[in-house]
Design a protein around this motif. Structure first.
Motif, PDB file in Angstrom:
ATOM      1  N   PHE A  24       0.841  -1.197   0.000  1.00  0.00           N
ATOM      2  CA  PHE A  24       0.000   0.000   0.000  1.00  0.00           C
ATOM      3  C   PHE A  24       0.880   1.252   0.000  1.00  0.00           C
ATOM      4  N   SER A  60      -5.439   4.737  -6.999  1.00  0.00           N
ATOM      5  CA  SER A  60      -6.446   3.979  -7.730  1.00  0.00           C
ATOM      6  C   SER A  60      -5.814   3.191  -8.866  1.00  0.00           C
ATOM      7  N   GLU A  63      -4.017   0.311  -7.460  1.00  0.00           N
ATOM      8  CA  GLU A  63      -4.820  -0.753  -6.867  1.00  0.00           C
ATOM      9  C   GLU A  63      -5.630  -1.546  -7.893  1.00  0.00           C
ATOM     10  N   GLU A  64      -5.646  -1.119  -9.160  1.00  0.00           N
ATOM     11  CA  GLU A  64      -6.453  -1.807 -10.150  1.00  0.00           C
ATOM     12  C   GLU A  64      -6.056  -3.259 -10.311  1.00  0.00           C
ATOM     13  N   VAL A  66      -5.196  -5.258  -7.905  1.00  0.00           N
ATOM     14  CA  VAL A  66      -5.447  -6.025  -6.690  1.00  0.00           C
ATOM     15  C   VAL A  66      -6.666  -6.916  -6.883  1.00  0.00           C
ATOM     16  N   ARG A  69     -12.552  -7.602  -3.856  1.00  0.00           N
ATOM     17  CA  ARG A  69     -12.744  -7.426  -2.415  1.00  0.00           C
ATOM     18  C   ARG A  69     -13.285  -8.710  -1.792  1.00  0.00           C
ATOM     19  N   ASP A 160     -12.403   5.372   1.339  1.00  0.00           N
ATOM     20  CA  ASP A 160     -12.272   4.391   0.255  1.00  0.00           C
ATOM     21  C   ASP A 160     -10.917   3.695   0.316  1.00  0.00           C
ATOM     22  N   ASP A 161      -9.868   4.479   0.546  1.00  0.00           N
ATOM     23  CA  ASP A 161      -8.534   3.894   0.630  1.00  0.00           C
ATOM     24  C   ASP A 161      -8.390   3.007   1.858  1.00  0.00           C
ATOM     25  N   VAL A 164      -9.814  -0.356   1.012  1.00  0.00           N
ATOM     26  CA  VAL A 164      -8.878  -1.103   0.173  1.00  0.00           C
ATOM     27  C   VAL A 164      -7.759  -1.686   1.022  1.00  0.00           C
ATOM     28  N   ASP A 167      -8.894  -4.703   3.027  1.00  0.00           N
ATOM     29  CA  ASP A 167      -8.993  -5.906   2.198  1.00  0.00           C
ATOM     30  C   ASP A 167      -7.623  -6.512   1.937  1.00  0.00           C
ATOM     31  N   LYS A 168      -6.655  -5.658   1.605  1.00  0.00           N
ATOM     32  CA  LYS A 168      -5.305  -6.150   1.348  1.00  0.00           C
ATOM     33  C   LYS A 168      -4.724  -6.800   2.600  1.00  0.00           C
TER      34      LYS A 168
END
Length: 515
Positions: A24, A60, A63-64, A66, A69, A160-161, A164, A167-168
């Motif tokens: 991240f 963004s 992260e595409e 990744v 979710r 939003d971040d 993400v 989830d990671k």
């Protein structure tokens, strides 16, 4: 286990190699973006939406790549993990796991830092909101409106971040295996320790046959027709083999039920998420699980999965524990990578019947019930007259959920070696944290964590421990019975305990040849 103010529950997915996970983006740009600046009407610092947008655009695009979710949530004790990094790291090595602890820690610390920024902005947003309720000059109110808009935009971007990042973090953290009992031997399967040896190898005054040859001569199996109908590693059971399977199932359920276990017949199709929560990988290159195309469902490889899910997302009363189940089901396994003479015949098949014991209990009692489960297995196999050994399996042979595992290996004359017929695993809270199964201790129950109830309030809920053990894997038991009790005339003696379940049949004898 202790929990942290930064700990949270989130989802888990199938483990992926760490090389596929990108770190991240560092939080430094975020923190610098939110340095306090004086604001003349409200003394609140201003947020620059363009700088946030630029950072989010970079993230963004980053992260595409990744994975999607996660779809379900699990409780993970990250604080305990951080406080015991050396233990966790050694455990990962000992279990030959590919989990990346350093990445998990880095992601968790990033999460905590970003969460603090988000919480601070929420607080400042609330201050603005409260000021708006006061009687203000139009210019001051307009300045507050603009301030609120900036805070809202910044929060939306950072939240939003944060999602993400959560989830990671879960993708990586779910790869970390359960901790291991201190008495478990370290190393590969060859380092496992024999804890019990029962009976002696049978002595034969004639050349013994393996179960495949015996089954053919006694007309018990048809592998050839099954291969034509279904493919390799399937079998038709015939004649007395059918009676023997039914006898094994009914006798086992009868015996285990006498010990306080509730009999179950389980669903044999379950949701993929339940398979994952129990610690199995429903999809992957070497998965043992059959997935149903176009659905989120799988065929079960063991009744452990549907029984483990029977109390999913529930809080059990303390008075109900322990909960003991003995479950019958068919099992389906891909047996990916299995080959060779040692797996021929019934030893490894894609479909078979099995009776499984499963237990939910208080954390402080799981070691005791683990001994009870392996004791039941040993009693069952002893009563059938089998020669076997029980092993305390080494770390390299433990799956991710297992805290400790005892295997029972019985002597198979046709193979000329011991073969696994049963295993008993203590999974502690590994599965219950994923399945969401808790219990509420009674006030006089001994505490298992440092948390204390305030005043006269009910004590906090705790995760139960889960254990599973094979009571009877039918194909392996048929192998043992045929090969150990074969006679010189080609017949096979039926052990005394099974005879009432086979219409008093005492032996399986060769059938007259049909010309």
């Amino acid at each position: 286990m202790n929990t942290s103010t930064c700990s949270f529950s989130s989802a888990s997915v199938i483990c992926r190699p760490p090389s596929q996970i990108r770190l991240f983006k560092t939080l430094t740009p975020y923190l610098s973006a939110f340095r306090r600046k004086d604001s003349s009407p409200s003394l609140l610092h201003a947020i620059s939406p363009p700088s946030i947008s630029e950072q989010r655009s970079t993230i963004s695009s980053h992260e595409e790549k990744v994975a999607p979710r996660p779809l379900w949530k699990a409780a993970i004790d990250f604080k305990w993990m951080l406080d015991n990094k050396e233990i966790v790291s050694a455990n990962i090595r000992n279990k030959n796991s590919t989990a990346n602890l350093e990445l998990v820690i880095e992601l968790y610390e990033s999460f905590c830092s970003l969460q603090k920024v988000v919480e601070r902005l929420r607080g400042e947003r609330n201050i603005v909101s409260n000021k708006m309720k006061e009687r203000l000059e139009p210019s001051v109110r307009q300045a507050l409106v603009e301030e609120g808009k900036k805070l809202k935009e910044a929060l939306s971007a950072l939240e939003d971040d944060l999602f993400v990042l959560i989830d990671k973090l879960q993708v990586e953290a779910q790869c970390i295996p359960n901790i291991t009992h201190s008495d478990v031997p370290i190393g590969g399967e060859e380092n496992s320790v024999v804890r019990n040896l029962v009976g002696k190898r049978p002595e034969f005054k004639f050349t013994t046959k393996d179960h495949v040859q015996l089954g053919k001569e006694l007309d018990l199996f048809d592998f050839d027709s099954a291969a034509e109908v279904s493919g390799a590693k399937f079998c038709y059971l015939k004649n007395e083999a059918v009676l023997l399977e039914m006898a094994l199932i009914n006798w086992t359920i009868s015996e285990v039920s006498k010990r306080g276990f509730t009999p179950l017949i389980t669903p044999e199709i379950v949701r993929s998420s339940v398979v994952e929560k129990c610690g199995f990988q429903p999809r992957g290159e070497n998965t043992q699980v059959y997935s149903i195309e176009g659905s989120d469902q799988c065929l079960i490889g063991t009744a452990e999965i549907p029984v483990g899910g029977i109390h999913m997302d529930s809080i059990l009363p303390d008075s109900s524990l322990p909960l003991k189940y003995v479950a019958y089901s068919h099992c389906f396994r891909t047996e990916a990578g299995a080959a060779g003479s040692a797996t021929r015949g019934l030893y490894r098949v894609h479909q078979f019947s099995k009776v499984e014991m499963f237990l939910f209990c208080r954390p402080e009692e799981s070691d005791l019930y683990h001994e009870e489960l392996v004791g039941i297995e040993e009693e069952l196999f002893t009563s059938l007259g089998l020669h076997f050994k029980t092993l305390d399996m080494a770390t390299g042979n433990l799956g991710a959920p297992a805290y400790r595992k005892f295997d029972v290996e019985a002597w198979m004359p046709g193979l000329g070696r011991y073969g696994e017929v049963s295993s008993a695993s203590n999974c502690t809270d590994y599965q219950s944290r994923r399945l969401g199964i808790r219990y509420r201790p009674t006030p006089n129950s001994p505490p298992t964590s440092s948390k204390k109830a305030k005043g006269g309030a009910s004590p906090p809920t705790q995760f139960v421990h889960t254990l599973n053990a094979t009571a009877c894997a039918v194909p392996r038991m048929i192998i043992c019975l045929l090969e150990n009790f074969q006679q010189e005339d080609g017949s096979v003696i039926i052990p005394e305990p099974l005879r009432p379940f086979m219409g008093s049949l005492g032996a399986i004898s060769p059938k007259p040849k049909r010309w």
